[in-house]
Each structure stands twice: as C-alpha cells, then as structure tokens.
Design an enzyme around this catalytic site. Sequence first.
Site, short mmCIF file in Angstrom:
data_model
loop_
_atom_site.label_atom_id
_atom_site.label_comp_id
_atom_site.label_asym_id
_atom_site.label_seq_id
_atom_site.Cartn_x
_atom_site.Cartn_y
_atom_site.Cartn_z
N GLY A 40 0.83 -1.21 0.00
CA GLY A 40 0.00 0.00 0.00
C GLY A 40 0.87 1.26 0.00
N ASP A 99 -0.07 2.00 8.62
CA ASP A 99 -0.64 1.19 9.70
C ASP A 99 0.17 1.17 11.00
OD1 ASP A 99 -2.54 0.50 7.80
OD2 ASP A 99 -1.54 -1.39 7.27
N ARG A 148 0.83 -4.96 -5.63
CA ARG A 148 0.95 -6.21 -4.89
C ARG A 148 1.17 -7.27 -5.97
NH1 ARG A 148 -0.50 -4.31 0.32
NH2 ARG A 148 -2.31 -2.94 0.30
N ASP A 199 2.32 -0.88 11.84
CA ASP A 199 2.25 -2.25 12.36
C ASP A 199 3.55 -3.03 12.13
OD1 ASP A 199 2.06 -2.39 9.62
OD2 ASP A 199 0.41 -3.82 9.58
N ARG A 205 -5.46 -2.18 8.71
CA ARG A 205 -5.45 -3.64 8.49
C ARG A 205 -5.81 -4.36 9.79
NH1 ARG A 205 -2.60 -6.55 4.04
NH2 ARG A 205 -1.60 -4.59 3.51
P1 ADP Z 1 3.10 -4.60 2.71
O1 ADP Z 1 4.48 -4.56 2.18
O2 ADP Z 1 2.50 -3.24 2.86
O3 ADP Z 1 2.99 -5.45 3.96
P2 ADP Z 1 1.93 -6.79 1.16
O4 ADP Z 1 1.83 -7.73 2.29
O5 ADP Z 1 0.80 -6.74 0.19
O6 ADP Z 1 2.15 -5.27 1.61
O7 ADP Z 1 3.27 -7.16 0.36
C1 ADP Z 1 3.68 -6.39 -0.75
C2 ADP Z 1 4.29 -7.30 -1.78
O8 ADP Z 1 5.48 -7.92 -1.25
C3 ADP Z 1 3.45 -8.48 -2.25
O9 ADP Z 1 2.50 -8.14 -3.22
C4 ADP Z 1 4.50 -9.40 -2.82
O10 ADP Z 1 4.91 -8.98 -4.10
C5 ADP Z 1 5.65 -9.19 -1.83
N1 ADP Z 1 5.58 -10.25 -0.82
C6 ADP Z 1 4.71 -10.37 0.21
N2 ADP Z 1 4.90 -11.51 0.89
C7 ADP Z 1 5.93 -12.13 0.29
C8 ADP Z 1 6.62 -13.37 0.52
N3 ADP Z 1 6.27 -14.20 1.52
N4 ADP Z 1 7.64 -13.68 -0.32
C9 ADP Z 1 8.00 -12.86 -1.30
N5 ADP Z 1 7.39 -11.70 -1.58
C10 ADP Z 1 6.38 -11.33 -0.81
O1 F6P Z 2 -1.48 -1.24 4.59
C1 F6P Z 2 -2.14 -0.05 4.28
C2 F6P Z 2 -3.59 -0.30 4.03
O2 F6P Z 2 -4.21 0.91 3.63
C3 F6P Z 2 -4.35 -0.94 5.18
O3 F6P Z 2 -4.69 0.01 6.17
C4 F6P Z 2 -5.51 -1.57 4.47
O4 F6P Z 2 -6.01 -2.67 5.18
C5 F6P Z 2 -4.90 -2.01 3.18
O5 F6P Z 2 -3.74 -1.23 2.96
C6 F6P Z 2 -5.80 -1.89 1.97
O6 F6P Z 2 -5.13 -2.44 0.89
P1 F6P Z 2 -5.61 -2.33 -0.63
O7 F6P Z 2 -5.00 -1.10 -1.20
O8 F6P Z 2 -5.04 -3.56 -1.26
O9 F6P Z 2 -7.11 -2.29 -0.63
#
Ligand code: ADP
Ligand code: F6P
Length: 324
Positions: free
Chosen positions: A15, A131, A76, A133, A175
């Site tokens: 995000g 977040d 993502r 977090d 989240r």
């Molecule tokens: P954030 O980085 O905000 O936590 P996401 O959890 O959606 O957001 O992760 C962002 C991107 O990082 C994912 O779309 C993916 O490309 C990559 N990613 C997430 N988890 C993994 C994983 N276990 N291994 C490799 N790449 C990952």
């Molecule tokens: O991680 C940032 C955030 O805005 C969260 O607060 C929310 O749950 C999520 O991303 C929403 O993600 P998306 O853009 O995939 O709807």
Amino acid sequence: MEKEIKTIGVLTSGGDAPGMNAAIRAVVRKAIANGVSVKGIKKGYQGLLNEEIVDMEKRDVSDIIQRGGTILGTARCMEFKTEEGQQKGAEICRKHGIDGIVVIGGDGSYRGAQALSKHGINTIGIPGTIDLDIACTDYTIGFDTAINTAMDAIDKVRDTSSSHERCSIIEVMGRNAGYIALWCGVANGAEDILLPEKYNFNEQDIINNIINNRKRGKTHHIIINAEGIGHSTSMARRIEAATGIETRATILGYMQRGGNPTCKDRFYASLMGAYAADIICQGKTNRVVAQKNGDITDYDIDEALSMTKSIPEYQYQVSRELSK
Ligand code: ADP
Ligand code: F6P
C-alpha cells in the site's frame, strides 16, 4: 567480504503511504552523493519482473518531497511470492547491473527483500505504511499524515453528529492493527474506541455507554472502529435498533492513504532514506531501517520479521479513562 556496490535500485511496494516520495528522493540523492548509480523500479516487484526500470539522477526527484503517493507507483505482486518469481527477479537485477535494492514498504515487502537477498541481491527495507504495524520500529512512514487526515475528517463528522444528536461510528484503516484507531480515538475525544487487539465483541457495553451518556446530556456519541473489526454499517443498524438513537456509519477508506505528507513524515522519510542509501552502499544486506527511541538504526530482516508488537498498555488505559 562485503560485495562492492556500483548500482542500486529503489522500489515502493504494498500500500502506498504519504512520505514515500521523500524517502525515494533521499535514497537517490544520498546514493549518488556516495558515488553509486540509482535505478528506479516501477510498480514494486511486479515492475521488477516486467523490467520497468529507469535511470534516476538527482534532478529526477526534484519537486516530489511534498507530494503524496509514490512517483514510482506500487503494486501487490503474487508471482513474487513464488521461488520462480524471486529467482527471475534476481536474474533481472543482474541483467540490469543492479547490485542491491532499497525496498520501501511493509512486512510483506520485506519478505520479498529477504528472498532477493538469499538470491544474491543486496536488500535494505524502509518501513512505509500508514498502519504503524511493523514491530521493529517505533515509526512508519505515512502514519503521521494518515492520523492527521483521519483526525480532521472525524472532527467534521462530529460537528454534524452533534447537530443531529446522532451516534456516529467512524471506521479507520490499519489492516489488523489498531494504532490509527487508538491515536484518533484519543485525539478526537471519542466516546468508544474499538481496537482489534482489545475488542471483546460485547456490543451491549457500547449500547449501555450510549444510553448512559445520553441520560447525562451528551448530544453526540463518536465510536472509532478499526478496520480490523469492521462491519461498521451493520453495527450501526444494531445500535440504532437497541438504543432508539439515530446511528450512522462513515468508512473513511482510502483518503487516509493520500495527501501531502506532514513535516514529520517528510523528515523521518528523508532520514530513513539517507540511512538506507548509506548502509546499502557499504555492502550491507537483508537489513531493515528502523526508528528506535528516537534514533535511526537497522535490524536483520529475519529478526525484524520475528518480532511482535502490541498496543502499549498505558496508552490503552488512558484512552479508556478519558473517553468516560
Ligand atoms: P506490505 O508490504 O504493505 O505489507 P503486502 O503484504 O501486500 O504489503 O506485500 C507487498 C508485496 O510484497 C506483495 O505483493 C509481494 O509482491 C511481496 N511479498 C509479500 N509476501 C511475500 C513473501 N512471503 N515472499 C515474497 N514476496 C512477498
Ligand atoms: O497497509 C495499508 C492499508 O491501507 C491498510 O490500512 C488496508 O487494510 C490495506 O492497505 C488496503 O489495501 P488495498 O490497497 O489492497 O485495498
């Protein structure tokens, strides 16, 4: 021996968050000042796999520090969660002469960075998420802007809520974490603050609170509900039926991720971006930048991902006592 770094990439992932542009600017300018070339990778890991890679000079990051969103775009990318995707990403880096990547994003993005590091591409993470977090750091880029945006919006809902003597449930993002809800709940003087980490799902407590407050002459009742609990609209219907008081739900949504970053977000994004550039240029890998007790520091990504974080108990107690 640490690998010699001639060229780095920078990407934003997951995000978007206000302040990401300030971090990109700092990475680019500090790396170039260190004598290292920089390439911008568009749309996160998806852009890496699609080879959406551009050269970046100091002037390419002019006039962006004040802008929300991310000039590189974000995404993502499911393919990057697979071994084949990660292998392909590392090969693309080698093809483009990229020795290391600075990844600006959340925990998920660090897992991608961890995988790339195992495949021989140096990586440094920067915490970018509204977040708050991420366990290893006291600060994440975007949180300050998001809470200020939400706080202003909640003040506005409160005006109309008081005029109509209504109850308002306002749902904020985060989240599974309740930090935005906690901060706004306190800062907006909410009557109830529902955090995923603490909520006991006993709606009768909220209903009793609303009825008692109305008896004491309060004209409004603001409930801040965290996204991790959700269901604000159906909650409003049930509360209205039980109390007889008109109840409305407002879901603030994506507005919380946009807008010009606050001074604090620009400042810490600049420091963290510069720090990330310095340590990646020194040949460090599989690290994540953090702010701890006011200082900028770094942790091993494996260690950072194993850490846990919870709502500070004193903050929670104060939030409850002041809302009564
Ligand atoms: P954030 O980085 O905000 O936590 P996401 O959890 O959606 O957001 O992760 C962002 C991107 O990082 C994912 O779309 C993916 O490309 C990559 N990613 C997430 N988890 C993994 C994983 N276990 N291994 C490799 N790449 C990952
Ligand atoms: O991680 C940032 C955030 O805005 C969260 O607060 C929310 O749950 C999520 O991303 C929403 O993600 P998306 O853009 O995939 O709807």
